[in-house]
Design an enzyme around this catalytic site. Structure first.
Site, PDB file in Angstrom:
ATOM      1  CD  GLN A  74      -3.052  -0.463  -0.120  1.00 16.38           C
ATOM      2  OE1 GLN A  74      -3.120   0.709  -0.466  1.00 16.38           O
ATOM      3  NE2 GLN A  74      -3.739  -1.422  -0.727  1.00 16.38           N
ATOM      4  CB  SER A  75       4.183   1.979  -1.408  1.00 15.83           C
ATOM      5  OG  SER A  75       4.931   3.129  -1.720  1.00 15.83           O
TER       6      SER A  75
END
Ligand SMILES: Cc1ncc(COP(=O)(O)O)c(C=O)c1O
Length: 310
Positions: A74-75
């Site tokens: 989920q960067s």
């Protein structure tokens, strides 16, 4: 004060200047200023856009056709890179770290990565340790590698410049600046930017992973690189960097009920939406030890909304 001549080239990707808002209802009689870098854009949003303005200018100057970067599944940084790359007509390869053999359905940032056509490759935490070699190989001769979080000497310029932007917005400097620190570039840029303008105010990075020594080392290295490349910049050394520990909770991207309840409480009291991975943790010292930050602290809202919705 003009430092224009020392600044590296920059693209115009973020909606700037972002506003500084007053949040009054956190504690009676106390104002927290919030620099709304969650408003640098709608999907191309958050602190990473400021770094990408410099990094992608460099990629374009070198005629790169592809950008390669890495981060967690989920960067925010990977999502911002993928969207900016699509906007500039560059290919984008993302190496996303996951311990899961089959990551679940694409949500949040990952959904946006896919939507803009990024070449998403999942790697294990063990492989992630060799990320520099893996990314360099994937980049090939016409690719441009952006390190984790965009946190290097060039990316940190985004927050050196953000200090200039804030200094033109505030009437008097705040009593402290507080931000989340995850790969160190934002904190490095802020600390260097504050020193460069000779502002007498502490800059605190709240560690959302790792520990203080890890971050002071990163910031020392970024500062060393920056002064080598741009000698007019001040040198900020490890012992001069203030990192707050004790708020990473269960660890990177993991939440506790107390953290989620603080996010809900701030949202209900002020309408300010924090994310669980970065800003939600970084805001907690302001809630739980407010006296540390003086009468008028300024919190950098670095974004992260898609992590909340993942
Ligand atoms: C929303 C958000 N806030 C804060 C940070 C931390 O910034 P930095 O990586 O520059 O330490 C990041 C990225 O890591 C982020 O995505």
């Amino acid at each position: 004060m003009s430092h224009q001549q020392t600044e590296p080239p920059r693209l115009d990707l973020a909606r700037l200047p972002t506003p500084i808002e007053r949040v009054e209802r956190i504690r009676k009689g106390w104002t927290v200023l919030v620099k709304r870098d969650d408003l640098t854009g709608t999907s191309l949003t958050g602190n990473k856009v400021r770094k990408l303005e410099y990094l992608l200018a460099d990629a374009q100057a070198g005629h790169a056709r592809r950008v390669v970067t890495c981060g967690g599944v989920q960067s925010n940084h990977c999502r911002a890179t993928a969207i900016a790359a699509a906007r500039l007509g560059l290919d984008c390869v993302l190496f996303l770290r996951t311990a899961e053999p089959t990551p679940g359905p694409p949500t949040g940032n990952l959904r946006l990565d896919r939507l803009v056509g990024a070449d998403v490759r999942f790697i294990t935490p063990a492989q992630y340790r060799d990320r520099t070699a893996i990314m360099t190989e994937a980049a090939g001769p016409d690719g441009y590698v952006i390190p984790e979080g965009g946190s290097n000497a060039l990316g940190a310029w985004g927050y050196v410049r953000a200090v200039d932007e804030m200094a033109s917005q505030w009437h008097a400097p705040p009593s402290a600046i507080v931000c989340a620190t995850g790969s160190g570039g934002t904190l490095a840029g802020l600390a260097i930017g504050v020193r460069r303008r000779a502002l007498d105010l502490p800059v605190y990075g709240v560690a959302v992973c790792d520990n203080a020594a890890y971050f002071t080392d990163i910031i020392d290295n970024i500062s060393a690189d920056m002064t080598e490349r741009w000698p007019a910049l001040p040198r900020v050394r490890a012992h001069e960097v203030a990192v707050i520990e004790g708020y990473k909770g269960r660890g990177y991207a993991l939440s506790t009920p107390e953290e989620m309840s603080d996010i809900a409480s701030v949202a209900r009291r002020s309408g300010l939406i924090l994310d669980p991975v970065y800003t939600g943790k970084a805001f907690r010292p302001l809630l739980h030890e407010p006296d540390r930050f003086g009468p008028r602290p300024l919190f950098i809202h670095t974004g992260g909304i898609f992590g909340l919705l993942a």
